[in-house]
Design a protein around this motif. Sequence first.
Motif, PDB file in Angstrom:
ATOM      1  N   CYS A 164      -5.632 -15.008   1.783  1.00 50.01           N
ATOM      2  CA  CYS A 164      -4.823 -13.851   2.165  1.00 50.01           C
ATOM      3  C   CYS A 164      -5.671 -12.895   3.005  1.00 50.01           C
ATOM      4  O   CYS A 164      -6.808 -12.617   2.655  1.00 50.01           O
ATOM      5  CB  CYS A 164      -4.341 -13.101   0.930  1.00 50.01           C
ATOM      6  N   MET A 165      -5.085 -12.388   4.054  1.00 53.78           N
ATOM      7  CA  MET A 165      -5.762 -11.363   4.835  1.00 53.78           C
ATOM      8  C   MET A 165      -5.539 -10.029   4.129  1.00 53.78           C
ATOM      9  O   MET A 165      -4.430  -9.735   3.699  1.00 53.78           O
ATOM     10  CB  MET A 165      -5.213 -11.310   6.257  1.00 53.78           C
ATOM     11  N   PRO A 166      -6.579  -9.189   4.004  1.00 56.57           N
ATOM     12  CA  PRO A 166      -6.437  -7.936   3.271  1.00 56.57           C
ATOM     13  C   PRO A 166      -5.764  -6.826   4.071  1.00 56.57           C
ATOM     14  O   PRO A 166      -5.625  -5.722   3.583  1.00 56.57           O
ATOM     15  CB  PRO A 166      -7.881  -7.579   2.933  1.00 56.57           C
ATOM     16  N   GLY A 167      -5.357  -7.104   5.287  1.00 58.14           N
ATOM     17  CA  GLY A 167      -4.690  -6.091   6.105  1.00 58.14           C
ATOM     18  C   GLY A 167      -4.369  -6.648   7.469  1.00 58.14           C
ATOM     19  O   GLY A 167      -4.662  -7.808   7.773  1.00 58.14           O
ATOM     20  N   GLY A 168      -3.791  -5.808   8.284  1.00 54.85           N
ATOM     21  CA  GLY A 168      -3.475  -6.193   9.651  1.00 54.85           C
ATOM     22  C   GLY A 168      -4.683  -6.022  10.551  1.00 54.85           C
ATOM     23  O   GLY A 168      -5.771  -5.628  10.096  1.00 54.85           O
ATOM     24  N   PRO A 169      -4.531  -6.283  11.858  1.00 52.70           N
ATOM     25  CA  PRO A 169      -5.671  -6.217  12.766  1.00 52.70           C
ATOM     26  C   PRO A 169      -6.289  -4.825  12.881  1.00 52.70           C
ATOM     27  O   PRO A 169      -7.455  -4.705  13.242  1.00 52.70           O
ATOM     28  CB  PRO A 169      -5.102  -6.691  14.107  1.00 52.70           C
ATOM     29  N   GLU A 170      -5.538  -3.784  12.540  1.00 54.56           N
ATOM     30  CA  GLU A 170      -6.090  -2.431  12.598  1.00 54.56           C
ATOM     31  C   GLU A 170      -7.028  -2.157  11.416  1.00 54.56           C
ATOM     32  O   GLU A 170      -7.742  -1.163  11.413  1.00 54.56           O
ATOM     33  CB  GLU A 170      -4.970  -1.386  12.647  1.00 54.56           C
TER      34      GLU A 170
END
Length: 157
Positions: A106-112
Motif C-alpha cells: 500500500c502506498m501511504p499517500g498520494g504523490p504530494e
Amino acid sequence: MRPALLVIALTLSAAAYAQAPSAPPGAMDPSQFKPLPDRKDVVSWKLLAQVELVKMKDKYVAQFSSDVAALDKKEVKVQGFMMPLEMGDKQTHFILSAMPVSCAFCMPGGPEQLVEVRTNKPVKYTFEAVVLTGKLAVLKDDPTGVYYRLTDAQPAK
C-alpha cells in the motif's frame, strides 16, 4: 507516467519493502507510528501538498503553489519515513513519505506526500523518521508520476 510503468514501480517498491530487514533490534512496529509533527527547520508536508492537477489537452499535469514552486532547485531539509526501492539494509534510492508505511503493498499517500530520494552514500534503512538535506526538484510533468525528487541527499546534522 504510463499506468503500466507506475504499476511496475510500485510493485518493485513493495517487493523491496517486503524483503527489507524486519524491524532492526529495538525498532518499533511501524503500525505504531503517528503522523509527523510540524517542525520549523524542515519543509512542511502541508506545504508540499499545495498542488493541484490541471487538465491540459489530453492529460493532467501538476500545478504547484508559488511557495512550492519557489523551492525548485533549492537546498532543503525534509523529514519522513523511508520506503526502500533497493534490496538490503542500506539505501541510495528510496521514497520518503509523510506517513509511515503500514503495508508492504500500500502506498501511504498520494504523490504530494512522497519524495523520491537519491543519496551519494548509502543510508541505513529504519522504521524511524529520518531528516535529510538535499537539492529539491519540483517536477511539473515527470513521466514517473513523481512530484518531488531530492538529490545529493544526506542525513541532516
